[in-house]
Design a protein around this motif. Structure first.
Motif, mmCIF file in Angstrom:
data_model
loop_
_atom_site.group_PDB
_atom_site.id
_atom_site.type_symbol
_atom_site.label_atom_id
_atom_site.label_comp_id
_atom_site.label_asym_id
_atom_site.label_seq_id
_atom_site.Cartn_x
_atom_site.Cartn_y
_atom_site.Cartn_z
ATOM 1 N N LYS A 79 27.639 37.390 39.728
ATOM 2 C CA LYS A 79 27.241 36.909 41.025
ATOM 3 C C LYS A 79 27.934 37.618 42.121
ATOM 4 O O LYS A 79 29.246 38.091 41.798
ATOM 5 C CB LYS A 79 27.133 35.503 40.820
ATOM 6 N N PRO A 80 27.491 37.493 43.431
ATOM 7 C CA PRO A 80 28.401 37.784 44.468
ATOM 8 C C PRO A 80 29.490 36.935 44.616
ATOM 9 O O PRO A 80 28.997 35.638 44.121
ATOM 10 C CB PRO A 80 27.349 37.865 45.619
ATOM 11 N N TYR A 81 30.535 36.998 45.196
ATOM 12 C CA TYR A 81 31.659 36.132 45.325
ATOM 13 C C TYR A 81 31.586 35.175 46.558
ATOM 14 O O TYR A 81 31.126 35.928 47.747
ATOM 15 C CB TYR A 81 33.004 36.894 45.349
ATOM 16 N N TYR A 82 31.829 34.051 46.804
ATOM 17 C CA TYR A 82 31.770 33.182 47.954
ATOM 18 C C TYR A 82 33.136 32.492 47.748
ATOM 19 O O TYR A 82 33.721 32.015 46.808
ATOM 20 C CB TYR A 82 30.684 32.069 47.827
ATOM 21 N N PHE A 83 33.751 32.706 49.072
ATOM 22 C CA PHE A 83 35.044 31.828 49.209
ATOM 23 C C PHE A 83 34.840 30.733 50.264
ATOM 24 O O PHE A 83 34.292 31.542 51.398
ATOM 25 C CB PHE A 83 36.252 32.784 49.734
ATOM 26 N N ASN A 84 34.936 29.442 50.137
ATOM 27 C CA ASN A 84 34.849 28.576 51.083
ATOM 28 C C ASN A 84 35.991 28.289 51.698
ATOM 29 O O ASN A 84 35.885 27.346 52.620
ATOM 30 C CB ASN A 84 34.265 27.353 50.581
ATOM 31 N N GLN A 85 37.028 28.954 51.879
ATOM 32 C CA GLN A 85 38.251 28.815 52.801
ATOM 33 C C GLN A 85 38.656 30.211 53.464
ATOM 34 O O GLN A 85 38.139 31.288 52.810
ATOM 35 C CB GLN A 85 39.288 28.345 51.904
ATOM 36 N N GLN A 86 39.643 30.162 54.323
ATOM 37 C CA GLN A 86 40.148 31.395 54.832
ATOM 38 C C GLN A 86 40.747 32.336 53.933
ATOM 39 O O GLN A 86 41.364 31.641 52.826
ATOM 40 C CB GLN A 86 41.177 31.210 56.091
ATOM 41 N N LEU A 87 40.601 33.614 53.980
ATOM 42 C CA LEU A 87 41.237 34.557 52.749
ATOM 43 C C LEU A 87 42.335 35.074 53.579
ATOM 44 O O LEU A 87 41.934 35.940 54.418
ATOM 45 C CB LEU A 87 40.151 35.463 52.104
ATOM 46 N N SER A 88 43.469 35.190 53.050
ATOM 47 C CA SER A 88 44.669 35.634 53.502
ATOM 48 C C SER A 88 45.094 36.834 52.804
ATOM 49 O O SER A 88 44.882 36.621 51.374
ATOM 50 C CB SER A 88 45.462 34.759 54.033
ATOM 51 N N MET A 89 45.696 37.722 53.246
ATOM 52 C CA MET A 89 46.321 38.957 52.231
ATOM 53 C C MET A 89 47.366 39.483 52.659
ATOM 54 O O MET A 89 47.771 39.428 53.952
ATOM 55 C CB MET A 89 45.327 40.104 52.121
ATOM 56 N N ASP A 90 48.409 39.893 51.626
ATOM 57 C CA ASP A 90 49.625 40.597 52.093
ATOM 58 C C ASP A 90 49.837 41.644 51.472
ATOM 59 O O ASP A 90 50.680 42.138 51.174
ATOM 60 C CB ASP A 90 50.801 39.686 51.635
ATOM 61 N N ALA A 91 48.452 42.532 51.311
ATOM 62 C CA ALA A 91 48.472 43.961 50.980
ATOM 63 C C ALA A 91 47.175 44.612 51.559
ATOM 64 O O ALA A 91 46.396 43.909 52.411
ATOM 65 C CB ALA A 91 48.383 43.907 49.473
ATOM 66 N N ASP A 92 46.798 45.582 51.189
ATOM 67 C CA ASP A 92 45.938 46.584 51.856
ATOM 68 C C ASP A 92 44.580 45.792 51.161
ATOM 69 O O ASP A 92 44.512 45.465 50.138
ATOM 70 C CB ASP A 92 46.016 48.005 51.499
ATOM 71 N N LEU A 93 43.330 46.051 51.996
ATOM 72 C CA LEU A 93 41.958 45.798 51.658
ATOM 73 C C LEU A 93 41.294 47.155 51.459
ATOM 74 O O LEU A 93 41.164 47.807 52.642
ATOM 75 C CB LEU A 93 41.400 44.774 52.375
ATOM 76 N N GLU A 94 40.972 47.823 50.468
ATOM 77 C CA GLU A 94 40.299 49.118 50.395
ATOM 78 C C GLU A 94 39.215 49.071 49.481
ATOM 79 O O GLU A 94 39.347 48.054 48.426
ATOM 80 C CB GLU A 94 41.240 50.009 50.196
ATOM 81 N N PRO A 95 38.358 50.030 49.349
ATOM 82 C CA PRO A 95 37.135 50.226 48.371
ATOM 83 C C PRO A 95 37.744 50.841 47.197
ATOM 84 O O PRO A 95 38.837 51.584 47.335
ATOM 85 C CB PRO A 95 36.240 51.095 49.184
ATOM 86 N N TYR A 96 37.192 50.395 46.078
ATOM 87 C CA TYR A 96 37.766 50.677 44.901
ATOM 88 C C TYR A 96 37.455 52.250 44.676
ATOM 89 O O TYR A 96 38.379 52.972 44.266
ATOM 90 C CB TYR A 96 37.000 50.134 43.705
ATOM 91 N N SER A 97 36.358 52.545 45.048
ATOM 92 C CA SER A 97 35.739 53.999 44.978
ATOM 93 C C SER A 97 35.080 54.338 46.260
ATOM 94 O O SER A 97 34.745 53.653 46.965
ATOM 95 C CB SER A 97 34.606 54.281 43.939
ATOM 96 N N THR A 98 35.220 55.977 46.518
ATOM 97 C CA THR A 98 34.624 56.396 47.774
ATOM 98 C C THR A 98 33.198 56.880 47.510
ATOM 99 O O THR A 98 32.619 57.637 48.306
ATOM 100 C CB THR A 98 35.434 57.521 48.312
ATOM 101 N N ALA A 99 32.625 56.730 46.240
ATOM 102 C CA ALA A 99 31.466 57.349 45.684
ATOM 103 C C ALA A 99 30.435 56.183 46.535
ATOM 104 O O ALA A 99 30.671 55.030 46.345
ATOM 105 C CB ALA A 99 31.530 57.251 44.569
ATOM 106 N N GLY A 100 29.444 56.807 47.304
ATOM 107 C CA GLY A 100 28.524 55.855 48.096
ATOM 108 C C GLY A 100 29.087 55.306 49.333
ATOM 109 O O GLY A 100 30.179 55.275 49.622
#
Length: 161
Positions: A79-100
């Motif tokens: 299923k798609p993912y749903y987070f009901n709280q703020q999502l904080s990161m201490d790292a990069d957010l990037e696509p796994y693949s550049t295809a498409g």
């Protein structure tokens, strides 16, 4: 409380049957081996998922969580993912693949504002820290300028002006 298992339970090499009755606290020393465990009823089940991950399965879907290979920790589900709280990161957010194509948002679920170092992006424009519109390509649409506008670089116009 009885815990039901799909196959025989092996506690320290001894087969205990397919159920385990626990009244009060349970202290099991050694390994408890089974292929799955139902929690409370048969709607929630813990079992081995893809690539030795832990699968949490319910009547509406599943998620596999674990290190499925030597390079990544995985969160994979059906299923798609749903987070009901703020999502904080201490790292990069990037696509796994550049295809498409990879998008941030969708035409019916847009981000109102995106803040990045030196830039502010709202749903209609990209503005750098000095409030200049940058990196905007318009094709098949119109550009309305209200007030003063300083243009630098190449400006190519086609069609009627």
């Amino acid at each position: 409380m009885a815990i039901k298992f799909l196959q025989d339970i092996d506690v320290d090499g001894e087969v205990q049957g397919t159920s385990l009755d626990i009244n009060g606290n349970a202290d099991i020393s050694g390994d408890l081996t089974t292929t799955s465990v139902y929690l409370n009823d048969t709607d929630t089940r813990l079992l081995e998922g893809t690539g030795n991950a832990l699968r949490i399965s319910t009547s509406t879907g599943y998620i596999d969580i674990g290190s499925m290979n030597g390079g990544w920790i995985h969160f994979q589900g059906n299923k798609p993912y749903y987070f009901n709280q703020q999502l904080s990161m201490d790292a990069d957010l990037e696509p796994y693949s550049t295809a498409g194509a990879r998008n941030l948002g969708a035409s019916d679920k847009i981000w109102n504002h995106v803040y990045a170092k030196g830039y502010f992006i709202d749903s209609t424009e990209v503005i750098d820290a000095s409030r200049n519109i940058t990196g905007v390509t318009l094709t098949g649409t119109r550009l309305d300028i209200c007030g003063n506008a300083d243009l630098s670089g190449n400006l190519t116009l086609s069609g009627s002006v």
